[in-house]
Design an enzyme around this catalytic site. Structure first.
Site, PDB file in Angstrom:
ATOM      1  N   LYS A  62     -32.934   7.917 -12.617  1.00 39.48           N
ATOM      2  CA  LYS A  62     -31.566   7.976 -12.086  1.00 39.48           C
ATOM      3  C   LYS A  62     -31.395   9.145 -11.120  1.00 39.48           C
ATOM      4  CE  LYS A  62     -28.004  10.139 -14.367  1.00 39.48           C
ATOM      5  NZ  LYS A  62     -27.177  10.951 -13.483  1.00 39.48           N
ATOM      6  N   ASN A  63     -31.854  10.311 -11.513  1.00 37.73           N
ATOM      7  CA  ASN A  63     -31.600  11.496 -10.694  1.00 37.73           C
ATOM      8  C   ASN A  63     -32.448  11.522  -9.433  1.00 37.73           C
ATOM      9  OD1 ASN A  63     -29.726  12.258 -12.512  1.00 37.73           O
ATOM     10  ND2 ASN A  63     -30.877  13.971 -13.388  1.00 37.73           N
ATOM     11  N   ARG A 132     -19.733  11.807  -9.957  1.00 34.83           N
ATOM     12  CA  ARG A 132     -19.584  13.121  -9.390  1.00 34.83           C
ATOM     13  C   ARG A 132     -20.690  13.450  -8.380  1.00 34.83           C
ATOM     14  NH1 ARG A 132     -21.449  17.577  -9.215  1.00 34.83           N
ATOM     15  NH2 ARG A 132     -20.123  19.363  -8.766  1.00 34.83           N
ATOM     16  N   CYS A 156     -16.024  18.056 -14.636  1.00 31.94           N
ATOM     17  CA  CYS A 156     -16.330  16.824 -15.361  1.00 31.94           C
ATOM     18  C   CYS A 156     -16.480  17.177 -16.828  1.00 31.94           C
ATOM     19  CB  CYS A 156     -17.598  16.184 -14.825  1.00 31.94           C
ATOM     20  SG  CYS A 156     -19.051  17.109 -15.274  1.00 31.94           S
ATOM     21  N   ARG A 161     -17.670  22.070 -12.087  1.00 34.96           N
ATOM     22  CA  ARG A 161     -18.846  21.685 -11.290  1.00 34.96           C
ATOM     23  C   ARG A 161     -18.575  22.013  -9.829  1.00 34.96           C
ATOM     24  NH1 ARG A 161     -21.944  17.418 -14.148  1.00 34.96           N
ATOM     25  NH2 ARG A 161     -23.386  17.536 -12.414  1.00 34.96           N
ATOM     26  N   PRO A 162     -18.558  23.317  -9.483  1.00 38.61           N
ATOM     27  CA  PRO A 162     -18.294  23.662  -8.084  1.00 38.61           C
ATOM     28  C   PRO A 162     -19.430  23.195  -7.172  1.00 38.61           C
ATOM     29  CG  PRO A 162     -18.974  25.605  -9.329  1.00 38.61           C
ATOM     30  CD  PRO A 162     -18.859  24.480 -10.313  1.00 38.61           C
ATOM     31  N   ILE A 163     -19.121  23.039  -5.865  1.00 37.94           N
ATOM     32  CA  ILE A 163     -20.191  22.704  -4.911  1.00 37.94           C
ATOM     33  C   ILE A 163     -20.247  23.765  -3.802  1.00 37.94           C
ATOM     34  CG2 ILE A 163     -20.224  20.219  -5.400  1.00 37.94           C
ATOM     35  CD1 ILE A 163     -18.697  19.803  -2.732  1.00 37.94           C
ATOM     36  N   ASP A 164     -19.866  25.001  -4.183  1.00 41.46           N
ATOM     37  CA  ASP A 164     -19.856  26.083  -3.199  1.00 41.46           C
ATOM     38  C   ASP A 164     -21.228  26.303  -2.551  1.00 41.46           C
ATOM     39  OD1 ASP A 164     -20.336  26.818  -5.955  1.00 41.46           O
ATOM     40  OD2 ASP A 164     -20.568  28.881  -5.268  1.00 41.46           O
ATOM     41  N   LEU A 165     -22.295  26.122  -3.318  1.00 49.11           N
ATOM     42  CA  LEU A 165     -23.630  26.365  -2.753  1.00 49.11           C
ATOM     43  C   LEU A 165     -24.012  25.274  -1.752  1.00 49.11           C
ATOM     44  CD1 LEU A 165     -25.479  27.471  -6.028  1.00 49.11           C
ATOM     45  CD2 LEU A 165     -24.385  28.905  -4.290  1.00 49.11           C
ATOM     46  N   ASP A 345     -30.583  18.228 -19.502  1.00 49.79           N
ATOM     47  CA  ASP A 345     -30.283  16.821 -19.801  1.00 49.79           C
ATOM     48  C   ASP A 345     -30.924  16.349 -21.107  1.00 49.79           C
ATOM     49  OD1 ASP A 345     -28.795  16.648 -17.523  1.00 49.79           O
ATOM     50  OD2 ASP A 345     -30.242  15.477 -16.364  1.00 49.79           O
ATOM     51  N   ILE A 367     -27.172  26.047 -18.356  1.00 49.57           N
ATOM     52  CA  ILE A 367     -26.900  25.394 -17.065  1.00 49.57           C
ATOM     53  C   ILE A 367     -25.433  24.966 -16.963  1.00 49.57           C
ATOM     54  CG2 ILE A 367     -27.602  23.555 -15.460  1.00 49.57           C
ATOM     55  CD1 ILE A 367     -29.852  25.541 -16.088  1.00 49.57           C
ATOM     56  N   ARG A 437     -24.520   4.848 -17.544  1.00 51.62           N
ATOM     57  CA  ARG A 437     -24.687   5.575 -16.289  1.00 51.62           C
ATOM     58  C   ARG A 437     -26.146   5.992 -16.088  1.00 51.62           C
ATOM     59  NH1 ARG A 437     -22.379  10.596 -16.181  1.00 51.62           N
ATOM     60  NH2 ARG A 437     -23.480  10.637 -14.239  1.00 51.62           N
TER      61      ARG A 437
HETATM   62  C1  UD1 Z   1     -28.384  17.573 -11.370  1.00 48.74           C
HETATM   63  C2  UD1 Z   1     -28.598  16.335 -12.201  1.00 48.74           C
HETATM   64  C3  UD1 Z   1     -28.133  16.552 -13.621  1.00 48.74           C
HETATM   65  C4  UD1 Z   1     -28.818  17.780 -14.193  1.00 48.74           C
HETATM   66  C5  UD1 Z   1     -28.663  18.984 -13.274  1.00 48.74           C
HETATM   67  C6  UD1 Z   1     -29.458  20.190 -13.738  1.00 48.74           C
HETATM   68  C7  UD1 Z   1     -28.371  14.529 -10.620  1.00 48.74           C
HETATM   69  C8  UD1 Z   1     -27.582  13.364 -10.145  1.00 48.74           C
HETATM   70  N1  UD1 Z   1     -27.843  15.241 -11.616  1.00 48.74           N
HETATM   71  O1  UD1 Z   1     -26.973  17.824 -11.354  1.00 48.74           O
HETATM   72  O2  UD1 Z   1     -28.455  15.402 -14.388  1.00 48.74           O
HETATM   73  O3  UD1 Z   1     -28.243  18.074 -15.447  1.00 48.74           O
HETATM   74  O4  UD1 Z   1     -29.094  18.654 -11.954  1.00 48.74           O
HETATM   75  O5  UD1 Z   1     -30.798  19.868 -13.856  1.00 48.74           O
HETATM   76  O6  UD1 Z   1     -29.452  14.787 -10.152  1.00 48.74           O
HETATM   77  N2  UD1 Z   1     -23.406  25.010  -9.413  1.00 48.74           N
HETATM   78  C9  UD1 Z   1     -22.558  25.904  -8.777  1.00 48.74           C
HETATM   79  N3  UD1 Z   1     -22.328  25.742  -7.439  1.00 48.74           N
HETATM   80  C10 UD1 Z   1     -22.898  24.739  -6.718  1.00 48.74           C
HETATM   81  C11 UD1 Z   1     -23.776  23.852  -7.366  1.00 48.74           C
HETATM   82  C12 UD1 Z   1     -24.008  24.005  -8.723  1.00 48.74           C
HETATM   83  O7  UD1 Z   1     -22.013  26.811  -9.396  1.00 48.74           O
HETATM   84  O8  UD1 Z   1     -22.646  24.639  -5.507  1.00 48.74           O
HETATM   85  C13 UD1 Z   1     -23.633  25.139 -10.863  1.00 48.74           C
HETATM   86  C14 UD1 Z   1     -23.110  23.890 -11.611  1.00 48.74           C
HETATM   87  O9  UD1 Z   1     -21.727  24.015 -11.887  1.00 48.74           O
HETATM   88  C15 UD1 Z   1     -23.942  23.886 -12.841  1.00 48.74           C
HETATM   89  C16 UD1 Z   1     -25.278  24.448 -12.354  1.00 48.74           C
HETATM   90  O10 UD1 Z   1     -25.019  25.113 -11.134  1.00 48.74           O
HETATM   91  O11 UD1 Z   1     -23.391  24.735 -13.814  1.00 48.74           O
HETATM   92  C17 UD1 Z   1     -26.344  23.394 -12.154  1.00 48.74           C
HETATM   93  O12 UD1 Z   1     -25.911  22.487 -11.191  1.00 48.74           O
HETATM   94  P1  UD1 Z   1     -26.906  21.652 -10.267  1.00 48.74           P
HETATM   95  O13 UD1 Z   1     -28.313  22.128 -10.434  1.00 48.74           O
HETATM   96  O14 UD1 Z   1     -26.342  21.602  -8.918  1.00 48.74           O
HETATM   97  O15 UD1 Z   1     -26.820  20.218 -10.951  1.00 48.74           O
HETATM   98  P2  UD1 Z   1     -26.369  18.861 -10.304  1.00 48.74           P
HETATM   99  O16 UD1 Z   1     -27.047  18.658  -8.998  1.00 48.74           O
HETATM  100  O17 UD1 Z   1     -24.896  18.757 -10.356  1.00 48.74           O
END
Ligand code: UD1
Length: 456
Positions: A62-63, A132, A156, A161-165, A345, A367, A437
């Site tokens: 899936k990922n 998401r 969620c 789940r910020p996307i600032d990065l 996961d 995480i 999912r």
């Molecule tokens: C992906 C996987 C998810 C897995 C996770 C960690 C997919 C579709 N999902 O999720 O199954 O659990 O990797 O291996 O591939 N964060 C920030 N800012 C950002 C981005 C992330 O603070 O801009 C934080 C998130 O809130 C979270 C942590 O970093 O606490 C990990 O997030 P990230 O590695 O980005 O996971 P996803 O890509 O969302």
């Protein structure tokens, strides 16, 4: 429908698609927790206590497939994908692709995406809310069309789940990103390679930056990149489409932008999380199984923990054979971490095994903020659990008993199934839309291993 000579059925609601929501109790089981807004007649009924036995192959990851679908938007010609898992998230991704002007088709485990006529740049809000990780379309859509509109996916069930990065990296490549409330508008007049450092190896941010950087002018150096095997799969796919990427699997990615990418045929990697789930489920039932079709090297941390718990493993290039003792023992402390650490996961599923393993297991979740929700349901089954912030203390009991349960999130749902397989008596698990999912026809896979599980 025919797409470039491949006979495929058009994407249409199939059994893997979401069922209409029901406002009442789950009609079949009326189990506690299968309450309001539960989907009608959709529960797993599991009679526990049967050791899993046999050999199964996992589905595509899936990922991996979700970012690859997003990356297909970057191509000028059709992309043919094999080993596509039939998941509700797959359906959402295909609907996003269609809304952008791609023609897509799905047949068995193959998909064709024809992105030659991509015109749209709006990722529909309702699909972002459904999945998401739709935010991974931001980089590819903006790189391909010059702009992208996305509503912020927000938090969620796993917490904030910020996307600032993601945004920081895309801005460094030359995107202007305007944020108005929950709405994002990203646009640019040509992307330029940049030197970017991620303070945390976010999987989604790495994917988004990669997808924009492959079409940027010049070289991008991405430091602190995520090293997850799914990132490597995405890079393999992009390279096959003509991208210039080296360094995947390590913390620094070097991306040399190219003017355009062409579609290719690609088989998605096997799902290491599904493999880990099945191995742990077999271990906790005292079973003896072979799980095939994935790379055990991608699951090293999980295999190490299983060994510490007393499981005997034979590891081959693309499969693992496991035989478990009557009762597992605690692995001690397990902390989740970015790859190659123990995957977050798999943490919920491990906690189900810990609930029955001899001794106390300490699980640190590093995480996500909120990934212990399933534990209160394990307590309903008789588990002995204490939570302190992001640490769970689980003292193994000799037996769990069946109960009426509800999956609240994807991997938490898999944890409940795992516990129910090992529990005495019958369990009913609602909230299947979460499990669907990420696990394709989980009940069929487990039945093939001798589990007494049915969808009622
Ligand atoms: C992906 C996987 C998810 C897995 C996770 C960690 C997919 C579709 N999902 O999720 O199954 O659990 O990797 O291996 O591939 N964060 C920030 N800012 C950002 C981005 C992330 O603070 O801009 C934080 C998130 O809130 C979270 C942590 O970093 O606490 C990990 O997030 P990230 O590695 O980005 O996971 P996803 O890509 O969302």
């Amino acid at each position: 429908m025919q797409t470039k000579g491949v006979n495929m059925t058009p994407v249409s609601p199939g059994p893997y698609r979401e069922a209409p929501p029901c406002e009442g109790l789950c009609r079949s089981c009326r189990a506690e927790g299968c309450g309001k807004k539960e989907e009608a007649g959709r529960c797993f009924r599991i009679r526990g206590g049967r050791p899993l036995k046999g050999s199964v192959s996992v589905h595509g990851a899936k990922n991996s497939v979700l970012p690859i679908f997003a990356a297909a938007v970057l191509c000028r010609t059709p992309v043919h994908l094999a080993r596509v898992p039939r998941l509700s998230d797959t359906g959402v991704s295909l609907r996003i692709l269609e809304s952008l002007g791609c023609i897509s088709a799905l047949s068995e485990d193959e998909a064709v995406v024809d992105p030659s006529a991509v015109t749209g740049s709006r990722i529909p809000d309702r699909l972002v809310r459904e999945m998401r990780s739709s935010s991974v379309f931001l980089g590819s859509v903006a790189a391909r069309t010059g702009e992208a509109y996305l509503c912020l996916p927000g938090g969620c069930e796993l917490g904030a789940r910020p996307i600032d990065l993601h945004l920081m990296g895309l801005r460094a490549l030359g995107m202007t990103i305007e944020e108005k409330g929950e709405k994002l508008h990203a646009y640019h007049n040509g992307l330029k390679g940049a030197d970017i450092t991620l303070p945390f190896p976010s999987v989604g941010a790495t994917e988004n930056i990669l997808m924009a950087a492959v079409l940027a002018k010049g070289r991008t150096v991405l430091r602190g990149a995520a090293r997850e095997p799914e990132i490597q799969d995405l890079c393999r796919f992009l390279r096959r489409c003509g991208a210039g990427i080296v360094g995947d699997g390590g913390p620094v990615l070097y991306i040399d932008g190219v003017p355009e990418l062409m579609g290719c045929s690609y088989a998605v990697m096997g799902d290491r999380i599904e493999a880990a789930t099945l191995l742990i489920a077999a271990a906790v039932t005292g079973g003896e199984v072979e799980v095939r079709g994935f790379s055990p090297a991608d699951t090293g941390a999980v295999l190490g923990v299983l060994r510490r718990m007393g499981a005997r493993l034979r590891v081959y290039r693309d499969r693992v054979q496991l035989s478990a003792p009557h009762r597992l023992i605690t692995p001690g402390r397990v902390d989740t971490a970015p790859f190659p650490g123990f995957p977050t996961d798999v943490q919920p599923v491990l906690s189900a095994a810990a609930a029955l393993a001899e001794g106390e297991t300490v699980i640190g979740e590093n995480i996500f903020d909120s990934r212990f929700k399933h534990l209160s349901q394990l307590v309903q089954m008789g588990a002995d659990v204490r939570i302190d912030g992001r640490t769970a203390y689980i003292r193994g009991v000799e037996s769990l008993h069946g109960a009426g349960l509800k999956a609240l999130d994807l991997r938490g749902g898999a944890a409940l199934v795992t516990a129910a397989l090992a529990a005495e008596g019958e369990s009913r698990i609602g909230g299947l839309q979460h499990i669907e999912r990420g696990y394709e026809r989980l009940e069929e896979t487990l039945s093939a291993l001798g589990a007494e599980i049915e969808r009622v």
